[in-house]
Scaffold this motif. Structure first.
Motif, mmCIF file in Angstrom:
data_model
loop_
_atom_site.group_PDB
_atom_site.id
_atom_site.type_symbol
_atom_site.label_atom_id
_atom_site.label_comp_id
_atom_site.label_asym_id
_atom_site.label_seq_id
_atom_site.Cartn_x
_atom_site.Cartn_y
_atom_site.Cartn_z
ATOM 1 N N ASN A 199 0.796 -1.226 0.000
ATOM 2 C CA ASN A 199 0.000 0.000 0.000
ATOM 3 C C ASN A 199 0.827 1.274 0.000
ATOM 4 N N LEU A 200 2.119 1.151 0.243
ATOM 5 C CA LEU A 200 2.967 2.336 0.343
ATOM 6 C C LEU A 200 4.183 2.224 -0.567
ATOM 7 N N PRO A 201 4.577 3.329 -1.183
ATOM 8 C CA PRO A 201 5.812 3.307 -1.966
ATOM 9 C C PRO A 201 7.021 3.202 -1.030
ATOM 10 N N PRO A 202 8.135 2.676 -1.514
ATOM 11 C CA PRO A 202 9.310 2.523 -0.654
ATOM 12 C C PRO A 202 9.902 3.842 -0.189
ATOM 13 N N THR A 203 9.469 4.949 -0.790
ATOM 14 C CA THR A 203 9.954 6.270 -0.370
ATOM 15 C C THR A 203 9.238 6.789 0.877
ATOM 16 N N LYS A 204 8.219 6.058 1.322
ATOM 17 C CA LYS A 204 7.485 6.446 2.528
ATOM 18 C C LYS A 204 7.673 5.353 3.584
ATOM 19 N N PRO A 205 8.734 5.441 4.374
ATOM 20 C CA PRO A 205 9.036 4.366 5.331
ATOM 21 C C PRO A 205 7.981 4.244 6.418
ATOM 22 N N ALA A 206 7.679 3.006 6.761
ATOM 23 C CA ALA A 206 6.715 2.719 7.819
ATOM 24 C C ALA A 206 6.952 1.291 8.304
ATOM 25 N N VAL A 207 6.482 1.013 9.491
ATOM 26 C CA VAL A 207 6.592 -0.324 10.088
ATOM 27 C C VAL A 207 5.276 -0.671 10.758
ATOM 28 N N VAL A 208 4.838 -1.915 10.574
ATOM 29 C CA VAL A 208 3.723 -2.453 11.350
ATOM 30 C C VAL A 208 4.220 -3.734 12.011
ATOM 31 N N SER A 209 4.136 -3.789 13.336
ATOM 32 C CA SER A 209 4.570 -4.980 14.064
ATOM 33 C C SER A 209 3.460 -5.446 14.994
ATOM 34 N N VAL A 210 3.075 -6.712 14.852
ATOM 35 C CA VAL A 210 2.196 -7.348 15.825
ATOM 36 C C VAL A 210 3.093 -7.892 16.924
ATOM 37 N N THR A 211 2.875 -7.433 18.141
ATOM 38 C CA THR A 211 3.811 -7.737 19.224
ATOM 39 C C THR A 211 3.224 -8.586 20.340
ATOM 40 N N LYS A 212 1.934 -8.890 20.248
ATOM 41 C CA LYS A 212 1.330 -9.758 21.261
ATOM 42 C C LYS A 212 0.121 -10.461 20.665
ATOM 43 N N LEU A 213 -0.107 -11.702 21.112
ATOM 44 C CA LEU A 213 -1.259 -12.492 20.668
ATOM 45 C C LEU A 213 -1.611 -13.440 21.804
ATOM 46 N N HIS A 214 -2.858 -13.392 22.258
ATOM 47 C CA HIS A 214 -3.284 -14.193 23.395
ATOM 48 C C HIS A 214 -4.613 -14.876 23.076
ATOM 49 N N SER A 215 -4.674 -16.192 23.397
ATOM 50 C CA SER A 215 -5.936 -16.906 23.239
ATOM 51 C C SER A 215 -5.807 -18.289 23.875
ATOM 52 N N GLY A 216 -6.895 -18.743 24.430
ATOM 53 C CA GLY A 216 -6.965 -20.118 24.899
ATOM 54 C C GLY A 216 -6.217 -20.399 26.177
ATOM 55 N N ALA A 217 -6.619 -21.530 26.822
ATOM 56 C CA ALA A 217 -5.975 -21.934 28.074
ATOM 57 C C ALA A 217 -5.922 -23.447 28.229
ATOM 58 N N ALA A 218 -6.472 -24.201 27.270
ATOM 59 C CA ALA A 218 -6.503 -25.661 27.394
ATOM 60 C C ALA A 218 -6.134 -26.304 26.064
ATOM 61 N N ASN A 224 -7.538 -28.951 24.718
ATOM 62 C CA ASN A 224 -8.659 -29.577 24.012
ATOM 63 C C ASN A 224 -9.875 -28.668 23.888
ATOM 64 N N VAL A 225 -9.640 -27.369 23.989
ATOM 65 C CA VAL A 225 -10.743 -26.409 23.891
ATOM 66 C C VAL A 225 -10.385 -25.327 22.876
ATOM 67 N N ILE A 226 -11.208 -25.168 21.871
ATOM 68 C CA ILE A 226 -11.094 -24.005 20.983
ATOM 69 C C ILE A 226 -11.775 -22.847 21.700
ATOM 70 N N PRO A 227 -11.058 -21.768 21.951
ATOM 71 C CA PRO A 227 -11.613 -20.695 22.793
ATOM 72 C C PRO A 227 -12.636 -19.840 22.069
ATOM 73 N N ASN A 228 -13.330 -19.037 22.865
ATOM 74 C CA ASN A 228 -14.290 -18.099 22.295
ATOM 75 C C ASN A 228 -13.608 -16.869 21.720
ATOM 76 N N GLU A 229 -12.503 -16.460 22.332
ATOM 77 C CA GLU A 229 -11.908 -15.174 21.985
ATOM 78 C C GLU A 229 -10.414 -15.299 21.691
ATOM 79 N N ALA A 230 -9.926 -14.329 20.945
ATOM 80 C CA ALA A 230 -8.491 -14.142 20.724
ATOM 81 C C ALA A 230 -8.229 -12.643 20.650
ATOM 82 N N GLU A 231 -7.068 -12.256 21.126
ATOM 83 C CA GLU A 231 -6.681 -10.843 21.101
ATOM 84 C C GLU A 231 -5.258 -10.727 20.574
#
Length: 386
Positions: free
Chosen positions: A224-243, A245-252
C-alpha cells in the motif's frame, strides 16, 4: 571529557542519586517517590517548584541574574515493566519494574544542571526544568500539556536528550527536521464461538482468524505504500486459549504502527480496520478494533539542532558531535512538546553495550556530568541569544 569543573566535582553525588532512583523504579504516572526526590532536591537549591503537573510531573523555575529568553529543559522519569537481570548492587528492588531505558540517568542529568545553575545564577533569562512522567507510551507529555504546562511556564525554546548505546561514549548526535517516528498502538479482539478441540466444525475459531489477520497486516506496508514512505507495522502480542482440548471463544492481538507522515499512519490504521471488518463478515464473528495515536512525529528545529551541537562541543569535543542523517523508527513523546515550542532532541553516547528495553541494560554513570554540562551550556548560550 572536559565537563564543567564544578559539575565534575559532584559527579559522585550524581551517581548516588541515579543509582538510588535505579533501585526504586516506578512506572508511568506512579513516579511518586521519584517526583518527591526531584522536588526536594530542587527546593533545597532554592529553585521554585510546582508539582502535580500531568499527575506526577514536576517543574522547577530558576531566574538568571540578567534578562533573556526562557529556556526549557526536559527529562523523563518513568521506568518499564521489565524484570532486571543485571545483578548489579543497585539493581531494581521492585519486582518486574526496571529503569531499562535510562530515564533515571536523564532525571539525574537535569538535576545536575539545576544544581549548577542554582549555584551559578549569573546567566541570562530563565531556566525551566521539566521532569516528565509516563514517557513510555502512556502520554506523559500530553498530560503535562493538558495541565497547561506552557501556559503556566511559557518557554521560548525547549531541549531534551536521550542516552545512546549505539554511539561511542561522549558522541552527541542530532538530526535536523523530521527525526523520530510517530506511533499508533492497536488492539484487536475477536469474539468467535468456542468448541471442543475434537469438533472444530462447531466453532468460529478465533485463533485461525487472528493468525490470518496477523499475516494480512504484515502486507499492508509492502502493498500500500511506496518505498519512499518508510513505515513499520509490528504485531507484538497475541493471546488466546488456556486448554489443549478447547477451541476458545476469543483471541486478542495488538501491536504498533510507526510512520514519519501522519497520513501514512492513518492509511495503515484504516487498512487494519478494513481487513478486520472483512474478516468479521467472512468468518461471521465480531471483531473490535482499537487504534490510538500515542506518539507524534518528532521534528527538530534546524537552527536549534545546531545550537545543541554548539553547546555540546566544549564538553565532548567538536570531533565528537555531528548530524545524524538516518531517520529513527523509535518514538519519543517529547515530540508533543516540540509541536508547541521550538526546540531539539539529541542523543549522547555512553559505554553501555546492551540496548535499552532489555533486562540486561546498564547505563554508564560517566554520562551524567556530560549531559548536565550540555544542559548548562544551552542555558548560558540560548538564554542570551537574540
Amino acid at each position: 571529557m572536559p565537563v564543567i569543573e564544578d559539575i565534575a566535582a559532584y559527579a559522585d553525588d550524581l551517581t548516588a542519586i541515579r543509582r538510588d532512583l535505579h533501585e526504586h523504579p516506578e512506572l508511568g504516572f506512579e513516579e511518586v517517590r521519584t517526583s518527591g526526590i526531584v522536588a526536594e532536591k530542587l527546593k533545597s537549591w532554592g529553585i521554585e517548584v510546582t508539582t502535580g503537573i500531568g499527575k506526577t510531573g514536576v517543574v522547577g523555575v530558576l531566574k538568571g541574574s540578567k534578562p533573556g529568553k526562557t529556556i526549557g529543559l526536559r527529562a523523563d522519569m518513568d521506568a518499564l515493566p521489565i524484570q532486571e537481570e543485571t545483578n548489579l548492587p543497585w539493581s531494581s528492588k521492585t519486582p518486574g519494574v526496571m529503569h531499562a531505558c535510562g530515564h533515571d540517568g536523564h532525571t539525574t542529568m537535569l538535576l545536575g544542571a539545576a544544581r549548577y545553575l542554582s549555584e551559578n545564577p549569573d546567566f541570562a533569562g530563565t531556566a525551566v526544568f521539566i521532569f516528565q512522567p509516563a514517557e513510555e507510551g502512556l502520554g506523559g507529555a500530553r498530560a503535562m500539556l493538558a495541565d497547561g504546562l506552557f501556559d503556566r511556564f511559557p518557554c521560548d525554546e525547549i531541549y531534551g536528550m536521550h542516552n545512546s548505546t549505539m554511539d561511542d561514549p561522549g558522541v552527541v548526535r542530532i538530526k535536523k527536521g523530521t527525526a523520530m517516528a510517530g506511533s499508533n498502538f492497536f488492539d484487536v479482539r475477536i469474539t468467535g464461538r468456542g468448541s471442543h478441540g475434537a469438533h472444530p466444525e462447531g466453532s468460529r475459531d478465533p485463533i485461525i482468524i487472528a493468525t490470518t489477520l496477523v499475516q494480512q497486516i504484515q502486507s499492508i506496508v509492502s502493498r500500500n505504500l511506496p518505498p519512499t514512505k518508510p513505515a513499520v507495522v509490528s504485531v507484538t502480542k497475541l493471546h488466546s486459549g488456556a486448554a489443549y482440548n478447547v477451541i476458545p471463544n476469543e483471541a486478542e492481538f495488538g501491536g504498533t504502527i510507526r510512520f514519519f507522515d501522519p497520513e501514512v499512519g492513518e492509511l495503515i490504521s484504516e487498512r487494519i480496520r478494513t481487513l478486520c471488518a472483512g474478516a468479521a463478515q467472512g468468518y461471521e464473528v465480531d471483531i473490535d478494533v482499537d487504534i490510538r495515536n500515542v506518539f507524534d512525529v518528532l521534528v527538530n528545529d534546524d537552527a536549534l539542532a545546531e545550537a545543541v551541537l554548539e553547546a555540546a562541543g566544549p564538553v565532548v569535543g567538536g570531533d565528537h558531535t555531528g548530524l545524524r542523517e538516518e531517520l529513527a523508527m523509535g518514538s519519543e513523546d517529547f515530540a508533543d512538546m516540540l509541536r508547541v515550542v521550538p526546540g531539539a532532541y539529541c542523543t549522547v553516547g555512553h559505554s553501555g553495550t546492551i540496548a535499552p528495553h532489555n533486562p540486561g541494560y546498564v547505563l554508564d554513570d560517566a554520562i551524567l556530568p556530560v549531559g548536565a554540562s550540555i544542559y548548562v551550556n544551552l542555558i548560558n548560550a540560548r538564554g542570551a541569544a537574540a
